[in-house]
Write a protein that holds these residues in place. Structure first.
Motif, PDB file in Angstrom:
ATOM      1  N   GLY A  92      37.261  52.720  23.294  1.00 56.25           N
ATOM      2  CA  GLY A  92      36.334  51.823  23.966  1.00 56.25           C
ATOM      3  C   GLY A  92      34.897  52.107  23.597  1.00 56.25           C
ATOM      4  O   GLY A  92      34.528  53.237  23.267  1.00 56.25           O
ATOM      5  N   MET A  93      34.050  51.082  23.646  1.00 57.07           N
ATOM      6  CA  MET A  93      32.632  51.253  23.345  1.00 57.07           C
ATOM      7  C   MET A  93      31.978  52.142  24.414  1.00 57.07           C
ATOM      8  O   MET A  93      32.152  51.920  25.610  1.00 57.07           O
ATOM      9  CB  MET A  93      31.925  49.901  23.312  1.00 57.07           C
ATOM     10  N   ASP A  94      31.227  53.135  23.955  1.00 61.35           N
ATOM     11  CA  ASP A  94      30.538  54.052  24.872  1.00 61.35           C
ATOM     12  C   ASP A  94      29.072  53.636  24.947  1.00 61.35           C
ATOM     13  O   ASP A  94      28.226  54.127  24.194  1.00 61.35           O
ATOM     14  CB  ASP A  94      30.693  55.497  24.383  1.00 61.35           C
ATOM     15  N   ARG A  95      28.779  52.690  25.855  1.00 60.35           N
ATOM     16  CA  ARG A  95      27.417  52.178  25.972  1.00 60.35           C
ATOM     17  C   ARG A  95      26.420  53.304  26.299  1.00 60.35           C
ATOM     18  O   ARG A  95      25.318  53.362  25.756  1.00 60.35           O
ATOM     19  CB  ARG A  95      27.362  51.104  27.059  1.00 60.35           C
ATOM     20  N   GLY A  96      26.831  54.198  27.209  1.00 63.41           N
ATOM     21  CA  GLY A  96      25.921  55.273  27.610  1.00 63.41           C
ATOM     22  C   GLY A  96      25.551  56.175  26.455  1.00 63.41           C
ATOM     23  O   GLY A  96      24.384  56.564  26.310  1.00 63.41           O
ATOM     24  N   LEU A  97      26.538  56.520  25.609  1.00 62.82           N
ATOM     25  CA  LEU A  97      26.261  57.392  24.471  1.00 62.82           C
ATOM     26  C   LEU A  97      25.352  56.689  23.467  1.00 62.82           C
ATOM     27  O   LEU A  97      24.401  57.292  22.951  1.00 62.82           O
ATOM     28  CB  LEU A  97      27.573  57.791  23.799  1.00 62.82           C
ATOM     29  N   LEU A  98      25.626  55.417  23.186  1.00 66.15           N
ATOM     30  CA  LEU A  98      24.782  54.680  22.234  1.00 66.15           C
ATOM     31  C   LEU A  98      23.350  54.577  22.730  1.00 66.15           C
ATOM     32  O   LEU A  98      22.394  54.738  21.962  1.00 66.15           O
ATOM     33  CB  LEU A  98      25.370  53.287  22.006  1.00 66.15           C
ATOM     34  N   ALA A  99      23.184  54.305  24.021  1.00 70.50           N
ATOM     35  CA  ALA A  99      21.838  54.201  24.590  1.00 70.50           C
ATOM     36  C   ALA A  99      21.116  55.540  24.539  1.00 70.50           C
ATOM     37  O   ALA A  99      19.911  55.610  24.275  1.00 70.50           O
ATOM     38  CB  ALA A  99      21.916  53.683  26.024  1.00 70.50           C
TER      39      ALA A  99
ATOM     40  N   THR B  22      57.205  60.144  33.075  1.00 68.42           N
ATOM     41  CA  THR B  22      56.480  59.237  33.959  1.00 68.42           C
ATOM     42  C   THR B  22      54.986  59.494  33.805  1.00 68.42           C
ATOM     43  O   THR B  22      54.527  60.630  33.984  1.00 68.42           O
ATOM     44  CB  THR B  22      56.889  59.446  35.431  1.00 68.42           C
ATOM     45  N   LEU B  23      54.241  58.460  33.450  1.00 64.38           N
ATOM     46  CA  LEU B  23      52.809  58.609  33.214  1.00 64.38           C
ATOM     47  C   LEU B  23      52.071  58.834  34.526  1.00 64.38           C
ATOM     48  O   LEU B  23      52.416  58.264  35.559  1.00 64.38           O
ATOM     49  CB  LEU B  23      52.259  57.374  32.500  1.00 64.38           C
ATOM     50  N   GLY B  24      51.019  59.667  34.464  1.00 63.89           N
ATOM     51  CA  GLY B  24      50.216  59.968  35.637  1.00 63.89           C
ATOM     52  C   GLY B  24      49.054  58.998  35.782  1.00 63.89           C
ATOM     53  O   GLY B  24      49.116  57.841  35.357  1.00 63.89           O
ATOM     54  N   ALA B  25      47.965  59.494  36.372  1.00 67.22           N
ATOM     55  CA  ALA B  25      46.795  58.655  36.619  1.00 67.22           C
ATOM     56  C   ALA B  25      46.147  58.230  35.309  1.00 67.22           C
ATOM     57  O   ALA B  25      46.151  58.960  34.318  1.00 67.22           O
ATOM     58  CB  ALA B  25      45.791  59.416  37.486  1.00 67.22           C
ATOM     59  N   ALA B  26      45.576  57.034  35.302  1.00 64.61           N
ATOM     60  CA  ALA B  26      44.916  56.497  34.104  1.00 64.61           C
ATOM     61  C   ALA B  26      43.658  57.293  33.794  1.00 64.61           C
ATOM     62  O   ALA B  26      42.971  57.788  34.688  1.00 64.61           O
ATOM     63  CB  ALA B  26      44.583  55.024  34.306  1.00 64.61           C
ATOM     64  N   GLY B  27      43.367  57.429  32.476  1.00 61.64           N
ATOM     65  CA  GLY B  27      42.144  58.082  32.046  1.00 61.64           C
ATOM     66  C   GLY B  27      42.178  59.586  32.082  1.00 61.64           C
ATOM     67  O   GLY B  27      41.170  60.240  31.786  1.00 61.64           O
ATOM     68  N   VAL B  28      43.306  60.195  32.447  1.00 63.35           N
ATOM     69  CA  VAL B  28      43.428  61.654  32.549  1.00 63.35           C
ATOM     70  C   VAL B  28      44.519  62.119  31.580  1.00 63.35           C
ATOM     71  O   VAL B  28      45.643  61.625  31.630  1.00 63.35           O
ATOM     72  CB  VAL B  28      43.782  62.087  33.980  1.00 63.35           C
ATOM     73  N   THR B  29      44.158  63.057  30.708  1.00 67.42           N
ATOM     74  CA  THR B  29      45.155  63.597  29.774  1.00 67.42           C
ATOM     75  C   THR B  29      46.137  64.498  30.517  1.00 67.42           C
ATOM     76  O   THR B  29      45.738  65.422  31.215  1.00 67.42           O
ATOM     77  CB  THR B  29      44.474  64.401  28.651  1.00 67.42           C
ATOM     78  N   ARG B  30      47.413  64.215  30.358  1.00 67.40           N
ATOM     79  CA  ARG B  30      48.462  65.000  31.016  1.00 67.40           C
ATOM     80  C   ARG B  30      49.430  65.508  29.954  1.00 67.40           C
ATOM     81  O   ARG B  30      49.716  64.814  28.983  1.00 67.40           O
ATOM     82  CB  ARG B  30      49.205  64.133  32.030  1.00 67.40           C
TER      83      ARG B  30
ATOM     84  N   GLN C  72      34.831  46.268  23.533  1.00 67.11           N
ATOM     85  CA  GLN C  72      35.002  46.465  24.964  1.00 67.11           C
ATOM     86  C   GLN C  72      34.679  47.908  25.351  1.00 67.11           C
ATOM     87  O   GLN C  72      34.961  48.842  24.607  1.00 67.11           O
ATOM     88  CB  GLN C  72      36.463  46.165  25.361  1.00 67.11           C
ATOM     89  N   GLU C  73      34.090  48.065  26.515  1.00 63.87           N
ATOM     90  CA  GLU C  73      33.805  49.403  27.012  1.00 63.87           C
ATOM     91  C   GLU C  73      35.089  50.088  27.479  1.00 63.87           C
ATOM     92  O   GLU C  73      35.171  51.309  27.492  1.00 63.87           O
ATOM     93  CB  GLU C  73      32.800  49.349  28.156  1.00 63.87           C
ATOM     94  N   ARG C  74      36.061  49.354  27.865  1.00 66.91           N
ATOM     95  CA  ARG C  74      37.316  49.934  28.353  1.00 66.91           C
ATOM     96  C   ARG C  74      38.484  49.173  27.745  1.00 66.91           C
ATOM     97  O   ARG C  74      38.556  47.954  27.833  1.00 66.91           O
ATOM     98  CB  ARG C  74      37.372  49.847  29.877  1.00 66.91           C
ATOM     99  N   VAL C  75      39.379  49.934  27.067  1.00 69.39           N
ATOM    100  CA  VAL C  75      40.587  49.327  26.521  1.00 69.39           C
ATOM    101  C   VAL C  75      41.586  49.219  27.663  1.00 69.39           C
ATOM    102  O   VAL C  75      42.068  50.240  28.180  1.00 69.39           O
ATOM    103  CB  VAL C  75      41.171  50.181  25.370  1.00 69.39           C
TER     104      VAL C  75
END
Length: 581
Positions: free
Chosen positions: A509-516, A86-94, A29-32
């Motif tokens: 997650g699979m990084d399609r852009g990097l592989l391409a 309390t967790l913040g926004a998704a995809g951002v390291t806090r 999957q590109e996104r877990v």
């Protein structure tokens, strides 16, 4: 997952320049959708016994924005600290912080764990190991010069008398030309009064001056105090009344506040620090600033609510010494709740960096009330003074210091070690001979020399590969410093830990852009898993410096003739066995 230290795009471009194509296939999957992962942990590697310090953890997640989770720290099977976050926004390291106090004198490998959710896909990145060195260490040497036997002096000594991490060597003026020494290591220590040479003064990590007159010091000694902080990196604390004659001296330069002659002050701010009807001599509850509330110097408890409650229980202080404005870069931790000078609340406790060291101004002489007016069992006064003195002294550099190039290592990593060596005047030493000894978990010993970095004075470097998980013990021995003053100055130990790698599970997650992009830069092609049947036809021979095309005529091969004759013989034998002609 990309778990190397190399840039994959640079590697692909290198292959492309040599006409070696890379064909990439995207799997997974590109996104877990549901995952919480620890990115890294930062903390003090070496602490003093009983110290409270912060552990900073970076957490990234997908699918849990705004959710409360529990993080905990374990020493083996025992939980030693925990916190709800309390967790913040998704995809951002806090980053989140949790306070920790080591409970045993040892090299401790802690495990930080993030509460695993029921629907999480990856569990391996919810735990992280880190090391804290809480072994017994040489005490920090602090020199305390006091002008008269006041209560503050007596209670400061009591506060640290059971603290094995601090040695308070004091020189107390008890009367005209009468002095009393306490906490000394040898009969000759401070026998001549305040140190007269840098070598003698630089044996200490911090210096405290309390109610001492400027005339006690020579011009050279005043300059030495400034050099002690700026060059040696020592800590400096001035407590209580400051003699006006220090104005214009190197000592004033070191202080985090400016000094003002009393005659220049407004009338209501005159009268000094001592008890009286004048405003500066009255009782007051000091007010913690925003910086003071979160400063480790003034923490009485790891819990915010309990810390606030304990501060409210402390009795009032008596009297404040009026200084001028704070200097640029200084930080006020505690201030007077009512009195101001030049539209600024009177600072009570102020800190700043000065050169390589630290300086503190404590504008009251009544912190002893925090012990005298409290129950005998209350430790608030002791905690505050121990934290202050440790903070003041611990930043003073040692003669030999060791640094690693990374916070953590995994099996197969190369460890780069940097050692900095100072001579007796705490100047870089380029003439030392250094050996690096590494004790690995399986009792494997690595012994090698360190090379001087010609571009940096006093800096030596070395490296080695770690091949096992566990705790490593590094010893850097400085041959040229052997036999000088204290044994700890000719060597330095620095443990570190090698842990399982989490790189495989972070950003899983699979990084399609990097592989391409890898395929494109190398001259290859990217395929989705559903298109994998096209891969074989896409791979074509490409002539380059690493390949050669050879054409052979099969009819000219001797082995082919032998094969044909063998087949004929086999056929004839089979016919004969079956009775066929």
């Amino acid at each position: 997952a990309d778990n190397s230290d190399l840039d994959p795009l640079a590697g692909a471009q290198n292959f492309g320049s040599r006409e070696i194509p890379i064909f990439t296939v995207g799997i997974g999957q590109e996104r877990v959708p549901q995952d919480i992962g620890i990115v890294d942990v930062n903390t003090a590697k070496t602490v003093l016994e009983g110290s409270v310090f912060n552990v900073s953890v970076g957490i990234n997640h997908e699918g849990y924005a705004g959710q409360q989770i529990r993080i905990s720290i374990l020493d083996g099977e025992q939980e030693v600290a925990s916190k709800m976050i309390t967790l913040g926004a998704a995809g951002v390291t806090r980053r989140y912080e949790i306070e920790l106090t080591p409970e045993r004198p040892d090299v401790i490998v802690y495990e930080l764990a993030v509460e695993l959710q029921n629907d999480e896909i990856i569990s391996q990145n919810n735990v992280y190991q880190f090391l804290v060195d809480n072994t017994e260490k040489e005490p920090l040497d602090i020199l305390y010069i006091e002008g008269h036997p006041r209560n503050e002096y007596k209670f400061i000594r009591r506060a640290v008398e059971d603290d094995t991490s601090v040695r308070l060597a004091t020189y107390l003026q008890t009367g005209p030309e009468k002095y009393y020494r306490q906490g000394i290591n040898t009969p000759t220590e401070l026998s001549g009064g305040f140190p007269r040479s840098k070598e003698e003064l630089y044996q200490y990590e911090a210096l405290i001056l309390g109610d001492i007159e400027e005339g006690f010091f020579s011009v050279d000694q005043l300059q030495m105090i400034q050099d002690f902080v700026a060059e040696r990196g020592g800590g400096f604390l001035m407590s209580g009344i400051v003699d006006e004659k220090f104005i214009g001296t190197p000592v004033e330069d070191v202080l985090p506040v400016t000094l003002v002659e009393e005659s220049f002050l407004p009338s209501h701010l005159r009268g000094g620090i001592r008890r009286g009807s004048h405003p500066t001599g009255e009782l007051f509850f000091p007010r913690l600033t925003n910086n003071g509330e979160f400063s480790p110097l003034l923490r009485l408890s790891g819990d915010d609510a309990e810390n606030d409650a304990r501060w409210r229980q402390l009795p009032q202080l008596q009297g404040v010494f009026v200084t001028g404005r704070i200097k640029p870069g200084a930080t006020v931790l505690m201030e007077h709740p009512l009195l101001q000078y030049q539209n600024q609340a009177l600072p009570v406790l102020t800190t700043q960096r000065y050169g390589s060291g630290r300086s503190v101004a404590l504008a009251t002489a009544s912190s002893w009330r925090w012990q005298m007016m409290m129950a005998a069992a209350d430790q608030s006064h002791e905690i505050l003074w121990r934290q202050l003195l440790r903070w003041l002294a611990v930043s003073a550099p040692e003669r030999v210091t060791v640094e690693f190039d990374r916070e953590f290592y995994n099996v197969g990593d190369e460890v780069h070690v940097t050692a900095t060596v100072l001579n007796l005047d705490y100047e870089p030493d380029n003439d030392a001979t250094l050996w690096m000894q590494v004790n690995a978990p399986l009792d494997i010993l690595v012994d090698q020399s360190m090379e001087w970095d010609i571009e940096e004075d006093g800096v030596y470097r070395g490296s080695f590969i770690v091949e096992e998980e566990g705790v490593y013990d590094l010893l850097v021995d400085v041959a040229s410093a052997a036999g000088e003053r204290r044994s700890g100055e000719s060597e330095k130990r620095a443990p570190f830990v090698v842990t399982p790698s989490l790189q495989e599970f972070n950003n899983a997650g699979m990084d399609r852009g990097l592989l391409a992009r890898i395929a494109e830069l190398s001259g290859g092609r990217y395929f989705d898993l559903s298109d994998i049947d096209q891969l074989a036809s896409a791979v074509q021979f490409t002539p380059n410096a690493y390949s050669e095309q050879v054409r052979d005529d099969l009819w000219d091969q001797p082995w082919l003739l032998v094969l044909l004759i063998s087949l004929l013989i086999l056929d004839w034998t089979a016919r004969r066995l079956k009775g066929l002609s």
